[in-house]
Scaffold this active site. Structure first.
Site, PDB file in Angstrom:
ATOM      1  N   GLY A  89       2.292  -1.142 -10.112  1.00 37.31           N
ATOM      2  CA  GLY A  89       1.974   0.423  -9.659  1.00 37.31           C
ATOM      3  C   GLY A  89       0.527   0.157  -9.256  1.00 37.31           C
ATOM      4  O   GLY A  89      -0.247  -0.858  -8.795  1.00 37.31           O
ATOM      5  N   CYS A  90       0.111   1.459  -9.626  1.00 39.11           N
ATOM      6  CA  CYS A  90      -1.499   1.509  -9.079  1.00 39.11           C
ATOM      7  C   CYS A  90      -2.236   0.319  -9.773  1.00 39.11           C
ATOM      8  O   CYS A  90      -2.230   0.082 -11.280  1.00 39.11           O
ATOM      9  CB  CYS A  90      -2.033   2.786  -9.493  1.00 39.11           C
ATOM     10  N   PHE A  91      -3.025  -0.346  -9.066  1.00 38.73           N
ATOM     11  CA  PHE A  91      -3.809  -1.453  -9.737  1.00 38.73           C
ATOM     12  C   PHE A  91      -4.976  -1.069 -10.670  1.00 38.73           C
ATOM     13  O   PHE A  91      -5.324  -1.925 -11.264  1.00 38.73           O
ATOM     14  CB  PHE A  91      -4.164  -2.650  -8.666  1.00 38.73           C
TER      15      PHE A  91
END
Length: 418
Positions: free
Chosen positions: A32-34
């Protein structure tokens, strides 16, 4: 002689063998969002570096905006290209941590069953992925996936959707994305995976959900928070610790609502403040970084009447002699209708004959004053210091001892008798 000595010393220094660099390996993971992925994987002992990037797409060279633009075209049906996923390149020391351990942390720290999404971030660029650089890495990725699938199935989760593929077209993310949560401690705190332990690992104990019998079914605020979350702590300090609103509120580390209460969608960040009515989520406020006025505005739009909202948020004015509390004379306090913070007391109220409740003095620190040039006039607006809502105006034709008249809309006051 001195010059010759220096020459000999430098020659010996340059001839000396350099210390061996630590042997490291790396694997690229999509969670997902890094930002959150970088923070979580960096916490694994033996991991020496975590870098945010993009991988797995068709284009050899991309940046953040390229990924967003392509995802938009894909969702509009205008492209069939494979987009990159937000990933982290995890570099680790095999002498300190095994790849199995790194992959176990990967599986446990996100939800690998959600397809093209992670929490509230939706799109193929947020897919779960393992991009390997050797057959041995692939074998471990598949093996650990299958083991974790058994644990997820036993816990009631569906099939793992994680893409396991050779690494291709890796691009390092922009500098501002690197160590983002270290540089920006106002980012979201993730709630942390499925809470399902990998086989053989200590079971992650899910905090007990709140008891519905202890809450107000008619209207209840619940703050879903996490341990070691500075934004939750900030919300406590700026909002929750001084709570006096008539809306009941409670905080919990649980990620599930009370039994037979329903959330509209999964929680993905902390703190998340959810407003329930009749046991059902009707609105939520996600994340907090000092936006106190925005939080109160969010709550106000849910609990105030349309007339109150018009006054509070659109600088409206009630018609004279139509508002509340015009004749209220009992000892007590007039409070903010959202926060419950006291603003005026009855002993500072007087009959101005104007048709609006009038006061010659507010409680110290309860209001703020602002220049108002609307309607072709120059006036001083009065707002609530606790929520920022519009209350009325101040004039200089009041009685002693202040000579001031706070002309206030009665419909945005709540009277609390002593």
């Amino acid at each position: 002689m001195q010059r010759l000595t220096r020459f000999v010393f430098l020659s010996l220094l340059l001839a000396a063998p350099l210390p061996a660099l630590a042997k490291t390996d790396s694997i690229v993971l999509g969670m997902g969002c890094f930002w959150g992925a970088e923070k979580r994987m960096a916490a694994v002992p033996g991991v020496v570096d975590v870098e945010s990037g993009y991988a797995g797409g068709d284009n050899p060279r991309v940046g953040y905006q390229d990924v967003l633009d392509l995802e938009k075209r894909i969702r509009q049906g205008r492209s069939d290209e494979r987009n990159h996923a937000e990933v982290v390149k995890v570099r680790f020391d095999p002498d300190q941590v095994s790849l199995d351990t790194v992959l176990i942390a990967f599986w446990e720290n996100h939800n690998p069953t959600q397809g093209d999404r992670q929490g509230n971030d939706v799109g193929s660029n947020y897919r779960s992925a393992v991009y390997y650089n050797s057959p041995a890495q692939r074998a471990l990725a598949v093996g650990t996936r299958d083991s974790y699938q058994r644990a997820l199935t036993a816990a009631g989760y569906g099939p793992v959707t994680t893409e396991i593929a050779p690494l291709r077209n890796y691009n390092r993310a922009e500098r501002y994305h690197q160590d983002y949560l270290k540089k920006n401690p106002d980012g979201y705190c993730g709630l942390g995976g499925t809470k399902v332990a990998y086989p053989g690992q200590p079971q992650q104990v899910e905090p007990t959900a709140l008891e519905a019998a202890d809450l107000s079914r008619e209207r209840q605020l619940i703050v879903f928070e996490a341990e070691d979350c500075p934004f939750c702590q900030l919300f406590h300090e700026e909002v929750l610790d001084g709570w006096s609103s008539e809306v009941p509120i409670v905080a919990t580390f649980a990620t599930k609502p009370p039994q037979r209460w329903t959330l509209e969608k999964a929680l993905f960040a902390t703190p998340t403040i959810v407003l329930f009515e009749d046991g059902r989520e009707v609105s939520r406020f996600t994340g907090y970084n000092g936006e106190r006025e925005r939080f109160w505005q969010w709550l106000g739009y849910r609990i105030l009447t349309p007339e109150q909202r018009r006054i509070a948020f659109e600088q409206g004015t009630e018609r004279p002699f139509t508002g509340s509390h015009l004749d209220e004379k009992r000892p007590g306090a007039f409070v903010d209708p959202i926060t419950g913070a006291p603003i005026f007391r009855t002993d500072a109220k007087f009959d101005s004959g104007t048709g609006w409740p009038s006061f010659f003095q507010p409680i110290e620190g309860s209001v703020t004053l602002h220049e108002d040039s609307s309607h072709g006039m120059r006036r001083t607006e009065v707002r609530s210091a606790s929520s920022g809502i519009h209350l009325g105006h101040i004039f200089d034709d009041g009685p002693p001892p202040t000579g001031e008249r706070y002309c206030i809309n009665g419909n945005v006051l709540v009277f609390v008798p002593d």
